[in-house]
Write a protein that holds these residues in place. Structure first.
Motif, mmCIF file in Angstrom:
data_model
loop_
_atom_site.group_PDB
_atom_site.id
_atom_site.type_symbol
_atom_site.label_atom_id
_atom_site.label_comp_id
_atom_site.label_asym_id
_atom_site.label_seq_id
_atom_site.Cartn_x
_atom_site.Cartn_y
_atom_site.Cartn_z
ATOM 1 N N ILE A 122 2.381 14.920 -2.963
ATOM 2 C CA ILE A 122 1.564 14.031 -2.128
ATOM 3 C C ILE A 122 2.452 12.890 -1.631
ATOM 4 O O ILE A 122 3.081 12.187 -2.429
ATOM 5 N N SER A 123 2.512 12.742 -0.321
ATOM 6 C CA SER A 123 3.415 11.756 0.284
ATOM 7 C C SER A 123 2.594 10.605 0.859
ATOM 8 O O SER A 123 1.638 10.829 1.608
ATOM 9 N N THR A 124 2.977 9.381 0.519
ATOM 10 C CA THR A 124 2.178 8.244 1.007
ATOM 11 C C THR A 124 2.952 6.935 0.988
ATOM 12 O O THR A 124 4.125 6.897 0.627
ATOM 13 N N ARG A 125 2.245 5.861 1.392
ATOM 14 C CA ARG A 125 2.777 4.505 1.373
ATOM 15 C C ARG A 125 2.385 3.811 0.065
ATOM 16 O O ARG A 125 1.325 4.112 -0.491
ATOM 17 N N PRO A 126 3.153 2.828 -0.377
ATOM 18 C CA PRO A 126 2.804 2.166 -1.643
ATOM 19 C C PRO A 126 1.569 1.277 -1.551
ATOM 20 O O PRO A 126 0.974 0.956 -2.579
ATOM 21 N N ASP A 127 1.186 0.898 -0.321
ATOM 22 C CA ASP A 127 0.009 0.022 -0.185
ATOM 23 C C ASP A 127 -1.247 0.815 0.172
ATOM 24 O O ASP A 127 -2.217 0.253 0.671
ATOM 25 N N CYS A 128 -1.216 2.109 -0.096
ATOM 26 C CA CYS A 128 -2.351 2.968 0.270
ATOM 27 C C CYS A 128 -2.856 3.692 -0.989
ATOM 28 O O CYS A 128 -3.223 4.863 -0.938
ATOM 29 N N LEU A 129 -2.856 2.949 -2.103
ATOM 30 C CA LEU A 129 -3.179 3.572 -3.386
ATOM 31 C C LEU A 129 -4.092 2.665 -4.215
ATOM 32 O O LEU A 129 -3.643 2.024 -5.186
ATOM 33 N N PRO A 130 -5.386 2.605 -3.875
ATOM 34 C CA PRO A 130 -6.306 1.795 -4.688
ATOM 35 C C PRO A 130 -6.538 2.431 -6.062
ATOM 36 O O PRO A 130 -6.144 3.574 -6.310
ATOM 37 N N ALA A 131 -7.202 1.677 -6.940
ATOM 38 C CA ALA A 131 -7.358 2.096 -8.347
ATOM 39 C C ALA A 131 -7.991 3.484 -8.478
ATOM 40 O O ALA A 131 -7.551 4.309 -9.277
ATOM 41 N N GLU A 132 -9.036 3.765 -7.671
ATOM 42 C CA GLU A 132 -9.718 5.076 -7.801
ATOM 43 C C GLU A 132 -8.773 6.214 -7.425
ATOM 44 O O GLU A 132 -8.861 7.314 -7.991
ATOM 45 N N THR A 133 -7.886 5.960 -6.472
ATOM 46 C CA THR A 133 -6.941 7.010 -6.072
ATOM 47 C C THR A 133 -5.943 7.269 -7.190
ATOM 48 O O THR A 133 -5.573 8.418 -7.455
ATOM 49 N N TRP A 134 -5.513 6.199 -7.867
ATOM 50 C CA TRP A 134 -4.605 6.405 -9.008
ATOM 51 C C TRP A 134 -5.271 7.277 -10.070
ATOM 52 O O TRP A 134 -4.640 8.162 -10.640
ATOM 53 N N GLU A 135 -6.563 7.016 -10.323
ATOM 54 C CA GLU A 135 -7.253 7.823 -11.349
ATOM 55 C C GLU A 135 -7.357 9.272 -10.905
ATOM 56 O O GLU A 135 -7.202 10.201 -11.712
ATOM 57 N N LEU A 136 -7.624 9.490 -9.619
ATOM 58 C CA LEU A 136 -7.691 10.853 -9.095
ATOM 59 C C LEU A 136 -6.333 11.553 -9.252
ATOM 60 O O LEU A 136 -6.256 12.710 -9.708
ATOM 61 N N LEU A 137 -5.258 10.858 -8.891
ATOM 62 C CA LEU A 137 -3.924 11.467 -8.993
ATOM 63 C C LEU A 137 -3.581 11.781 -10.449
ATOM 64 O O LEU A 137 -3.003 12.832 -10.751
#
Ligand code: SF4
Length: 307
Positions: A122-137
């Motif tokens: 998964i490729s992304t920017r460092p400012d595009c990762l809220p808490a819920e996304t971290w839990e999903l990942l």
């Protein structure tokens, strides 16, 4: 030939993939249609200075399932009777976490559940990762091999501002820390030859990512692609690009400062779907890889020798 020369001196991704997945492994590029928050109405106007209209480009259109089916069919056709390589679903286009976690979950699960998919990228920017996304990942990473490609490009805030990245080094460091706290592997995207940077700056960037403990790095030279903001600067004569030999020297110096444990995912990039404006040498990846091998050999460098 050059692959063998490079492999003797660099911890390349290819051999690791063969060991980890028990055979040849191929990435299938996907575009989940998520766009990038930095290009339109996000953290800054117009996106990163080097980003062309199609971004990194990926996918063949359609849903993730359809893109996977097309990619797998091409893989089978290319295999011509040999065992089909394992597939990695590569969410490559733009910023692949640019949606609420509830939207991302079915997209990523469609790939994770596919029987032919061995892992996710998964490729992304460092400012595009809220808490819920971290839990999903984190949940996905428990289920399937997964790594996150996190754009940094340079460890110098002045350069990040110059290329309109829309985030600073501290933001990237924080995202890396979030990933590490959840055991998610991170590959740093880095560009050598950015405006205002010399070997002193790229060597310092190498020291930073080495100290930060990334799992992998992905390098390429600065390319001017048609339609990117930098293309205008280039046309006005306001941009100097590195020659191939200088890039090769830069890569050799960079890798010498990385511990041998860090996996090198890329040493040179293909221009992608948007036409290459400059430098012309970037179109010949084999010649660039040969130049890197030559730069390492002639300087008696290998990955980690200056770490
Ligand atoms: S390079 Fe990536 S983060 Fe920057 S504008 Fe393009 S898609 Fe967005």
């Amino acid at each position: 030939m050059d692959a063998a020369r490079l492999q003797r001196r660099i911890n390349l991704l290819g051999p690791w993939l063969r060991r980890a997945f028990g055979g040849p492994t191929v990435k299938i590029g996907l575009d989940a249609g998520l766009g990038c928050p930095h290009r339109t109405g996000g953290t800054g106007p117009g996106g990163c200075a080097y980003c062309p209209p199609h971004g990194a480009g990926a996918g063949h259109g359609g849903t993730v399932e359809e893109q996977l089916a097309t990619g797998l069919e091409r893989l089978r056709a290319r295999s011509r009777g040999r065992p089909t390589p394992r597939a990695l679903a590569y969410f490559q286009a733009y910023s692949a976490t640019n949606a609420p976690a509830s939207t991302l979950e079915p997209i990523f699960l469609a790939a994770a559940r596919h029987p032919a998919v061995a892992g996710l990228i998964i490729s992304t920017r460092p400012d595009c990762l809220p808490a819920e996304t971290w839990e999903l990942l984190a949940a996905l990473a428990r289920r399937r091999p997964l790594w996150l490609e996190l754009g940094l490009q340079s460890a110098h805030d002045a350069t990040l501002e110059r290329i309109n990245r829309g985030h600073d080094l501290a933001c990237w460091d924080q995202a890396l820390g979030e990933a590490q706290a959840r055991g998610i592997r991170v590959v740093a995207h880095l560009i050598l030859g950015l405006p205002g940077e010399e070997l002193e700056q790229t060597n310092a960037t190498a020291r930073h990512v080495a100290g930060a403990g990334v799992w992998g790095v992905k390098l390429h030279n600065l390319m001017v692609l048609a339609g990117a903001p930098l293309a205008r600067e280039y046309a006005e004569g306001a941009l100097a690009l590195w020659e191939r030999e200088r890039y090769a020297q830069g890569v050799a110096q960079f890798l010498a400062r990385l511990p041998r444990s860090i996996l090198v995912h890329r040493l040179a990039a293909d221009p992608g779907p948007d036409p290459l404006v400059s430098p012309a040498w970037a179109a010949d990846k084999d010649a660039t890889l040969a130049a890197i091998a030559e730069a390492m050999e002639s300087n008696h460098l290998e990955q980690g020798s200056l770490a």
